[in-house]
Design a protein around this motif. Sequence first.
Motif, short mmCIF file in Angstrom:
data_model
loop_
_atom_site.label_atom_id
_atom_site.label_comp_id
_atom_site.label_asym_id
_atom_site.label_seq_id
_atom_site.Cartn_x
_atom_site.Cartn_y
_atom_site.Cartn_z
N THR A 132 41.13 45.73 58.50
CA THR A 132 40.05 46.70 58.59
C THR A 132 38.49 46.31 58.01
N PHE A 133 37.52 46.29 57.11
CA PHE A 133 36.05 45.85 57.29
C PHE A 133 35.93 44.70 56.39
N ASN A 134 35.41 43.73 57.37
CA ASN A 134 35.26 42.91 56.91
C ASN A 134 34.56 42.72 55.42
N ASP A 135 34.59 41.69 54.51
CA ASP A 135 33.93 41.56 52.95
C ASP A 135 32.53 41.74 53.13
N GLY A 136 32.23 40.74 54.21
CA GLY A 136 30.41 40.80 54.78
C GLY A 136 29.91 42.18 55.10
N GLY A 137 31.01 43.59 55.36
CA GLY A 137 30.32 44.42 55.79
C GLY A 137 29.03 44.63 56.15
N ARG A 138 29.88 43.60 57.70
CA ARG A 138 29.04 43.19 59.02
C ARG A 138 29.79 42.72 60.36
N PHE A 139 29.53 42.89 60.93
CA PHE A 139 30.25 42.29 62.77
C PHE A 139 29.79 40.44 61.86
N GLU A 140 30.69 39.84 63.07
CA GLU A 140 30.68 38.60 62.86
C GLU A 140 30.42 38.02 64.31
N ASP A 141 30.10 37.57 64.00
CA ASP A 141 30.15 36.81 65.48
C ASP A 141 29.72 35.04 65.27
N TYR A 207 33.86 32.06 52.34
CA TYR A 207 32.47 32.46 53.63
C TYR A 207 31.46 31.28 53.71
N PRO A 208 30.65 30.77 55.80
CA PRO A 208 31.32 31.37 56.83
C PRO A 208 33.15 31.31 57.29
N LEU A 209 33.51 29.91 56.77
CA LEU A 209 34.86 29.63 57.21
C LEU A 209 36.09 30.44 57.19
N ASN A 210 35.85 31.42 56.19
CA ASN A 210 36.57 32.37 56.90
C ASN A 210 36.00 33.68 56.89
N PRO A 211 35.87 34.49 57.85
CA PRO A 211 34.52 35.58 58.60
C PRO A 211 34.47 36.29 57.65
N ASN A 212 35.90 37.06 57.14
CA ASN A 212 35.98 38.51 56.69
C ASN A 212 36.63 38.66 55.28
N GLY A 213 36.97 37.70 54.25
CA GLY A 213 37.75 37.41 53.93
C GLY A 213 39.03 38.22 53.87
#
Length: 274
Positions: A132-141, A207-213
């Motif tokens: 599901t959606f990343n914890d940060g609420g945005r696309f991670e690259d 974060y950011p080592l874990n980019p999505n939670g």
Amino acid sequence: MAQQVRAIVISGNGTNCEREVANACRLAGADVADIVHISRLLAGEVDLNDYHFLNFAGGFLDGDDLGSAKAGANRLNSAVIAGSDQTLADSIRAFVAAGKLVMGVCNGFQLMVKMGLLPSLDGDHSQTTTLTFNDGGRFEDRWTYLKVDPDSPCVFTKGLKGIYLPVRHGEGKFVTESPGILDELESRHLTVLKYCDADYQAPTMDYPLNPNGSSAAIAGICDPSGRLFGLMPHPEAYVHRTHHPRWTREELPEEGMGLWLYQNAVTFIRENLL
């Protein structure tokens, strides 16, 4: 044909990494790495039985309009192959039952989870996890460090301790239907990859080592057989040293770390399926 390692990469409906995946399969030693549009499978023009290694590539299936890969999973579960009474999902499950390999990357991982191909703890192919959606609420690259569980049955990560791969996703947070599912995944060593520190030692929720939670820092899982594998990071995006973000500043081996996963797949096929 019987002595060839034959890989297939399914394309269409929004995938955009199929060429990179096919290239990785060829570099790893596959004799055949065909990119096949899903319409040809549904028309009965191409038969999965002719292959050993099925790849679901990354992309944005149907624009992720119903959530990542949900519409794609519905299509595979319901669309009937021309001239038969089988859905494409039935054909894929027969492929799995024959002892063959399946890998899904990013959107392909999301597809496998929503089809119930992963983790399939009881072999019933019901959905018990999602992305599901990343914890940060945005696309991670970004690039991520990944710790490998050495006790996992995963065919693809055999002999590996850690790998460095890029992620690019907006819905990469792995969650389970219940705490019991997560506990079972952990106890059976099916949580193959975890986001970790730069020394590949400790999984992290930071974060950011874990980019999505992701729950328990999970970046990839396998089924109990170890032959079905899904991961959010992109191994096909790092198969040569020049793909590394610091290749001009660091001494690196010619082969990128992502290629190791495909090489393990090809080795397994040569030793077990030919």
